[in-house]
Write an enzyme that holds these catalytic residues in place. Structure first.
Site, PDB file in Angstrom:
ATOM      1  N   SER A  78      54.975  40.239  18.425  1.00  0.00           N
ATOM      2  CA  SER A  78      55.465  40.434  17.064  1.00  0.00           C
ATOM      3  C   SER A  78      54.331  40.583  16.048  1.00  0.00           C
ATOM      4  CB  SER A  78      56.405  39.278  16.707  1.00  0.00           C
ATOM      5  OG  SER A  78      57.081  39.521  15.509  1.00  0.00           O
ATOM      6  N   ASP A 120      44.245  50.819  16.652  1.00  0.00           N
ATOM      7  CA  ASP A 120      44.493  52.187  16.197  1.00  0.00           C
ATOM      8  C   ASP A 120      43.421  52.693  15.251  1.00  0.00           C
ATOM      9  OD1 ASP A 120      46.744  52.101  17.706  1.00  0.00           O
ATOM     10  OD2 ASP A 120      48.166  52.493  16.094  1.00  0.00           O
ATOM     11  N   LYS A 122      57.125  43.099  21.374  1.00  0.00           N
ATOM     12  CA  LYS A 122      58.225  42.899  20.428  1.00  0.00           C
ATOM     13  C   LYS A 122      57.961  43.745  19.187  1.00  0.00           C
ATOM     14  CE  LYS A 122      60.776  39.544  17.623  1.00  0.00           C
ATOM     15  NZ  LYS A 122      60.629  40.273  16.355  1.00  0.00           N
TER      16      LYS A 122
END
Length: 527
Positions: A291, A302, A316
């Site tokens: 999460s 990224d 999640k």
């Protein structure tokens, strides 16, 4: 009119007020599913052969609806809501002690710094035997019941009866309860001369401020590289994750965005002013990193801001909206997915209504061999994405795959060790040992550095653990299993003793020297 028709007529007349109310309240038509639900609940309450608890009937109905949805849409009772929110909100109201139970007696492990118990002179090693003249020692009282007696609204008073080693008379203290902070950061320390280490246990309301203070402390000690440990971090508040990432990313960098069927795209970007936007970053993750912790990991990966080390994260990628109900209960309803800056949705696959299969996913990863070999992890080409600066290949559709995979060493965690831990034999024997040797240990090792360098677990403590295990029929299968168990057992005991003498910083300082994931990160830094 026959008797059966008459009874049916009376029953239908009785429903008219309920039907009318439902239509008025919710604008429901006669064929509305909502009206149908109202009919069913009312008929069960009024005509079922036995009396029913209407509140429980409604709660079961809500749970039944949510169970057919995704694994993260849930219902919580008012009590569950309170217990769930306390660690995320960052405080509760009580007396401010960390304790454990030893032979039906509450043993104070530590007092919370600056808390009401510390101010009144409560010490580590004290035994709380009475609360407001009610005995809590030797009466088989549950830990939950004891906590209930110790906690209470800020400003209220509680009378404690305490037995202190070395003092024959029972001591009494009147403690005024206060707000007790709950820290979400487990450890902050310099793991190497220019390498700082921060372990975040969860993302709560206080996490951004705690992380800011941790960075300040480490930078003042010369930190050039940050090891951010998110292992076993199950998540928490999305906004807290955004604020943590903001400390590490340049202004304007996209951190995460959310989007759903009835929810427009919302983007969260770094607003600038972060304390550590230039130094090296390594993020540690494992199968229980989930999460909000995956939001931070995904943003770092990224943007090619740092290296992710460990094993594939939980996966999640669903956003829950808390919906407060009038009685204090709550529905957490999934309303959107969240996406990493490169556009990845990292929610792992699931079948609606099959929550048990979903919960067993990590266990299935172990059985499949994934936790021991990166080659066992397979991603579809349709889930391929590219990082934003260096255009490295990353994947969506099931957690964050680390840049540097670290296999799980299953030889460390033997069946014998697991059973000793599960029966609380390790923790109980450790508590007894520290309780009997606290002054001696502090005198011999006045600093943690001296303890870390010179302390070894005495054989007597190992023998006590083996003896206690034997009494509960917990024994190693053979000598080979015992020899595999002892190194990790000694390390864990040393860490627990360090925690009880100092704090969680020292606990992780001991454990991390044998952690495969932490040590791989340090090797990468050296290179």
């Amino acid at each position: 009119m026959t008797m059966n028709k008459r009874l049916l007529y009376i029953a239908l007349l009785g429903l008219i007020p309920y039907i009318s109310f439902a239509q008025f309240k919710f604008g429901a038509s006669e064929k509305s599913p909502l009206l149908k639900l109202s009919y069913a609940e009312q008929m069960i309450k009024d005509y079922y052969v036995e009396s029913v608890d209407e509140n429980k009937l409604v709660e079961d109905g809500i749970r039944g609806m949510l169970e057919k949805l995704d694994p993260h849409s849930t219902y919580s009772t008012p009590k569950e809501v309170k217990e769930m929110n306390e660690p995320l909100q960052g405080n509760f109201e009580g007396i401010g002690v960390q304790f454990n139970m030893v032979e039906d007696t509450l043993l104070v492990i530590q007092t919370v710094s600056g808390g009401p118990s510390e101010k009144m002179g409560i010490l580590a090693g004290d035994r709380i035997v009475t609360v407001n003249d009610t005995a809590i020692a030797g009466v088989k009282m549950s830990k939950e019941e004891i906590m209930k007696r110790l906690r209470g609204p800020k400003g209220t008073k509680v009378l404690l009866g305490i037995v202190r080693p070395g003092i024959s008379d029972r001591l009494t203290f009147t403690i005024t309860r206060d707000k007790i902070p709950v820290n979400s950061i487990d450890a902050t320390y310099m793991i190497r001369p220019d390498v700082g280490y921060v372990r975040i246990g969860s993302f709560g309301a206080t996490t951004p401020n705690e992380f800011h203070e941790s960075l300040k402390e480490l930078l003042s000690q010369g930190m050039q590289t940050l090891v951010l440990d998110l292992q076993e971090n199950g998540g928490g508040y999305l906004q807290a994750a955004v604020e943590v990432a903001n400390q590490l990313l340049e202004r304007g960098s996209l951190i995460v965005y959310t989007e759903g069927r009835r929810v427009d795209r919302i983007e969260y970007k770094a607003r600038g002013g972060g304390l550590f936007t230039q130094g090296k970053v390594i993020v540690l993750v494992d199968s229980y990193t989930a999460s909000a912790a995956e939001i931070v990991s995904g943003a770092i990966q990224d943007h090619d801001r740092g290296i992710i080390v460990g094993r594939r994260t939980f996966g999640k990628g669903l956003v829950q909206r808390p919906i407060d109900l009038p009685d204090g209960s709550m529905i957490r309803l999934t309303i959107a997915h969240y996406y990493t800056p490169a556009g990845r949705c990292i929610q792992k696959p699931y079948e609606k209504g099959k929550k048990l299969d979903y919960a067993m996913d990590v266990n299935n990863r172990l059985k499949s061999g994934e936790l021991m070999s990166a080659d066992s992890v397979h991603f579809s080409d349709s889930l391929k994405y590219y990082t934003l600066r260096e255009h490295r290949v990353v994947y969506g559709g099931g957690g964050i795959m680390p840049d540097e995979f670290v296999p799980l060493d299953t030889t460390k965690y033997t069946r014998f060790h697991r059973e000793l831990a599960a029966k609380s034999i390790l923790i109980n024997q450790n508590l007894r040992y520290v309780d009997g040797h606290r002054k001696e240990l502090h005198k011999k090792y006045p600093t943690f550095a001296e303890f870390q360098k010179g302390y070894t677990i005495p054989q007597k403590l190992i023998d006590n653990i083996l003896s206690a295990g034997k009494k509960q029929k917990i024994t190693p299968k053979d000598d080979a299993e015992l020899q595999r168990t002892l190194p990790y057992l000694r390390q864990q005991l040393k860490a627990l003793i360090a925690r009880d003498l100092w704090s969680m910083n020292e606990y992780f300082a001991v454990m991390n020297e044998q952690s495969d994931i932490v040590q791989r990160a340090l090797q990468l830094i050296e290179k």
